[in-house]
Design an enzyme around this catalytic site. Sequence first.
Site, PDB file in Angstrom:
ATOM      1  N   GLY A   1      44.575  17.304 -20.132  1.00  0.00           N
ATOM      2  CA  GLY A   1      44.561  16.411 -20.986  1.00  0.00           C
ATOM      3  C   GLY A   1      45.002  14.969 -20.725  1.00  0.00           C
ATOM      4  N   ALA A   2      45.194  14.029 -21.373  1.00  0.00           N
ATOM      5  CA  ALA A   2      45.485  12.541 -21.391  1.00  0.00           C
ATOM      6  C   ALA A   2      43.958  12.303 -20.471  1.00  0.00           C
ATOM      7  CB  ALA A   2      46.556  12.509 -20.194  1.00  0.00           C
ATOM      8  N   LEU A   3      42.925  12.420 -21.159  1.00  0.00           N
ATOM      9  CA  LEU A   3      41.671  12.314 -20.594  1.00  0.00           C
ATOM     10  C   LEU A   3      41.455  11.059 -20.285  1.00  0.00           C
ATOM     11  CD1 LEU A   3      39.841  14.882 -22.512  1.00  0.00           C
ATOM     12  CD2 LEU A   3      41.098  15.235 -20.412  1.00  0.00           C
ATOM     13  N   HIS A   4      40.708  10.588 -19.181  1.00  0.00           N
ATOM     14  CA  HIS A   4      40.335   9.446 -18.745  1.00  0.00           C
ATOM     15  C   HIS A   4      38.643   9.531 -18.253  1.00  0.00           C
ATOM     16  CE1 HIS A   4      40.969  10.946 -14.640  1.00  0.00           C
ATOM     17  NE2 HIS A   4      42.343  11.095 -14.954  1.00  0.00           N
TER      18      HIS A   4
ATOM     19  N   SER B   1      43.763   8.602 -12.888  1.00  0.00           N
ATOM     20  CA  SER B   1      44.750   9.573 -12.748  1.00  0.00           C
ATOM     21  C   SER B   1      45.362   9.608 -14.029  1.00  0.00           C
ATOM     22  CB  SER B   1      45.532   9.663 -11.612  1.00  0.00           C
ATOM     23  OG  SER B   1      46.853  10.628 -11.861  1.00  0.00           O
TER      24      SER B   1
ATOM     25  N   GLY C   1      37.434   9.607 -15.397  1.00  0.00           N
ATOM     26  CA  GLY C   1      37.195  10.641 -14.184  1.00  0.00           C
ATOM     27  C   GLY C   1      36.949  11.909 -14.855  1.00  0.00           C
ATOM     28  N   HIS C   2      37.802  12.544 -15.745  1.00  0.00           N
ATOM     29  CA  HIS C   2      37.617  13.750 -16.766  1.00  0.00           C
ATOM     30  C   HIS C   2      36.222  13.881 -17.388  1.00  0.00           C
ATOM     31  CE1 HIS C   2      42.268  13.681 -17.021  1.00  0.00           C
ATOM     32  NE2 HIS C   2      41.932  14.796 -16.484  1.00  0.00           N
TER      33      HIS C   2
ATOM     34  N   ARG D   1      48.471  10.168 -14.450  1.00  0.00           N
ATOM     35  CA  ARG D   1      49.752   9.506 -13.911  1.00  0.00           C
ATOM     36  C   ARG D   1      49.593   8.052 -13.982  1.00  0.00           C
ATOM     37  NH1 ARG D   1      50.038  14.839 -11.337  1.00  0.00           N
ATOM     38  NH2 ARG D   1      51.912  15.766 -12.070  1.00  0.00           N
TER      39      ARG D   1
HETATM   40  P1  AMP Z   1      44.026  17.278 -14.542  1.00  0.00           P
HETATM   41  O1  AMP Z   1      43.707  16.885 -15.841  1.00  0.00           O
HETATM   42  O2  AMP Z   1      44.766  16.151 -13.675  1.00  0.00           O
HETATM   43  O3  AMP Z   1      44.317  18.584 -13.857  1.00  0.00           O
HETATM   44  O4  AMP Z   1      42.498  17.006 -13.954  1.00  0.00           O
HETATM   45  C1  AMP Z   1      41.438  17.999 -14.356  1.00  0.00           C
HETATM   46  C2  AMP Z   1      40.221  17.952 -13.529  1.00  0.00           C
HETATM   47  O5  AMP Z   1      39.667  16.374 -13.614  1.00  0.00           O
HETATM   48  C3  AMP Z   1      40.415  18.124 -12.328  1.00  0.00           C
HETATM   49  O6  AMP Z   1      39.533  19.057 -11.616  1.00  0.00           O
HETATM   50  C4  AMP Z   1      40.755  16.863 -11.439  1.00  0.00           C
HETATM   51  O7  AMP Z   1      40.150  17.145  -9.901  1.00  0.00           O
HETATM   52  C5  AMP Z   1      39.385  16.015 -12.366  1.00  0.00           C
HETATM   53  N1  AMP Z   1      39.873  14.616 -11.763  1.00  0.00           N
HETATM   54  C6  AMP Z   1      41.114  13.899 -12.421  1.00  0.00           C
HETATM   55  N2  AMP Z   1      40.952  12.804 -12.131  1.00  0.00           N
HETATM   56  C7  AMP Z   1      39.771  12.672 -11.563  1.00  0.00           C
HETATM   57  C8  AMP Z   1      39.102  11.399 -10.867  1.00  0.00           C
HETATM   58  N3  AMP Z   1      39.561  10.239 -10.946  1.00  0.00           N
HETATM   59  N4  AMP Z   1      37.652  11.333 -10.605  1.00  0.00           N
HETATM   60  C9  AMP Z   1      37.068  12.617 -10.761  1.00  0.00           C
HETATM   61  N5  AMP Z   1      37.617  13.922 -10.891  1.00  0.00           N
HETATM   62  C10 AMP Z   1      38.981  13.632 -11.620  1.00  0.00           C
END
Ligand code: AMP
Length: 280
Positions: free
Chosen positions: A31-34, A185, A36-37, A187
Site C-alpha cells: 500500500g501507500a501506492l505511488h 518509495s 512505481g506501484h 518511505r
Molecule cells: P512495496 O509496496 O514497497 O512492497 O512494493 C510493492 C511492489 O512495487 C514491489 O514489487 C516493489 O519492487 C515495487 N515498487 C516499489 N517502488 C517502485 C518503483 N519506484 N519502481 C518500480 N517498482 C516499484
Amino acid sequence: MIVYRTKADLRTHLDRDRQAEKSIGLVPTMGALHAGHASLVSRAVEENDVSVVSIFVNPTQFNDPGDLKKYPRTLDADLQLLQKLNTSVVFAPQVAEMYPRPDNRLFDLGGLDQVMEGRQRPGHFNGVAQIVSKLFEAVNPAKAYFGQKDFQQLVVIRELTRLLEMDIDIVSCPIVRENDGLAMSSRNVHLDKKSRAAAPFIYATLQKAREKKKELDPANLKIWVKEAFEKQAMMQLEYFEIVDDKRLQPVKAWKDKVNKVACIAVQINGIRLIDNLHFD
Ligand code: AMP
C-alpha cells in the site's frame, strides 16, 4: 473493482474466473501506492483478464518494530488510484487473516537472503517468502509483477517460485523515479525537506560510479563510493555492492561474464532508502 478482506471470498471469486479460463495477474504491495506501484498495476491490467492487487503491510518482514509502526497506511487513496487504473480485484486482509497462527516456516533461499538487505535486516526475506507464498497460494496467478526497485527481492522471489514448484511467470518491472532521479518509495514521505533535497545524491552517485568503471576496478570503485558518502554529513552508507544478477555474488572484475547490478542502501536522517543500477 471488488475489494475482498478474506482469502475464502477471494478464492471463490478467482475460482469462477479460472473456470471461465480467464488469466490472472497478481501485484503484491504494502500500500501507500505511488507511480512505481501504478506501473506494475497498469502492466498487470494490460496483460491479464483479471488483475489482483494485494495491499498488506506484512509484519513478518519488518525486523524493526518502529519501522512497522510508522509504515504509511493510506487505504482510501490507494483504492481510488486502483479504481482509476481499472484493477479488477483488491485483496486487503487484516493481519489475523494472513497469520491466524504464528508462521514458523523457514525457507531455504540458497543464501540469496543472506547478503546486502538480508545482512542488514535479518529475517526480512524469510518474512517476504512467508507472505508471498501465502498470496501465491490464495491467488494462484499465471503472472506476478515485481519492481526492480527491490532488486534482491525480485531474485529471491524467483528462487521462492522454484522452491514452491509453482508455475508462475515472475515479471520484472523497471524502476520509476522522481524527476530528480530519486527512486519512488512509500518511505519517501518520511523524508523532511532537507533530507528530500539530499536524497537524489544516491542515484546520481550510482550513475557516476557506472562512468568510473573505465578508471577503477570493482574494489576501488567501492572505495570511491564509500568516500563520496563520507563527505555527505546527512547520509550514512549502509552498503554498496556490485553483484551478479543471478546469485548476488560480488563481481571481482569487469571482464567477468555476468550481468552486473550495483546495489546501495543509505540512511538519511534515520530513513532507509535503497536503489540499484545495472552496470552493463
Ligand atoms: P512495496 O509496496 O514497497 O512492497 O512494493 C510493492 C511492489 O512495487 C514491489 O514489487 C516493489 O519492487 C515495487 N515498487 C516499489 N517502488 C517502485 C518503483 N519506484 N519502481 C518500480 N517498482 C516499484
